[in-house]
Enzyme design. Sequence first.
Site: not given
Length: 252
Positions: A126, A134, A137, A159, A162
């Site tokens: 989990h 992110c 990415c 992020c 990105c």
Amino acid sequence: MILTHVDEARAALARAIDQASRIVAFTGAGISTECGVPDFRSTNSPWLKYKPIDFDVFVSSELMREEAWRRKFALDDIYAQAQPGRGHYALANLVASGKATAIITQNIDNLHQCSGTPDDRIVELHGNGTYASCLSCGLRHELVDIRRGFEATGAAPLCSACGGPVKSATISFGQPMPAEAMRRAHEATVACDLFLAIGSSLIVYPAASYPSLAKSHNARLVIVNGEATPLDSEADLVLRGDIGDILEPFAS
């Protein structure tokens, strides 16, 4: 067989371990409750106040991403001082001795790592709540940095690489299970000769399928838990009581 007397449970577990050569431990919330980490289903659990937000809602709503991070940090504050317990150290010792090949865990608290078990012996079904990643990415983000920005602006983090949404590195309801972790868990389970299910209600699937998978491949199944589970009738041995008390002799 169901044993409830702690000395009998300890002796039976010692015999099972002595007779095994490839042990896999499967752990749930019950192994961490003595450490101050709340489980999900107990009455008055803080998880009921700060309920997890489903994955599709998190992805689709900026407001719900902000709320998810607010709840995340509120929960983190509750068990920020948690340290590994007797069960974690017992399993770390089994891994160090060469008896245990893997610890498959439903927990996200990082306490198996903190007890000294190497990362490559831990399978986190989990995810892990001690960092973030992110969703676009995959870049790892540290919580201390995210919290600093969140408390300054109230905005859900994006992020730095990105611009994608950043989420705690846990598996939320509705989020796909991690394929690599599932693969590793399956491989370890079918190869073991003793499967120790410790502190899990054994009702959350697909994770709860591993004890039965181990049995189908001729492993002994031992369940250590404070309460009855749906798989008790399948087990070769059920040790019912305080998990830390039962595992304490193996912790040092």
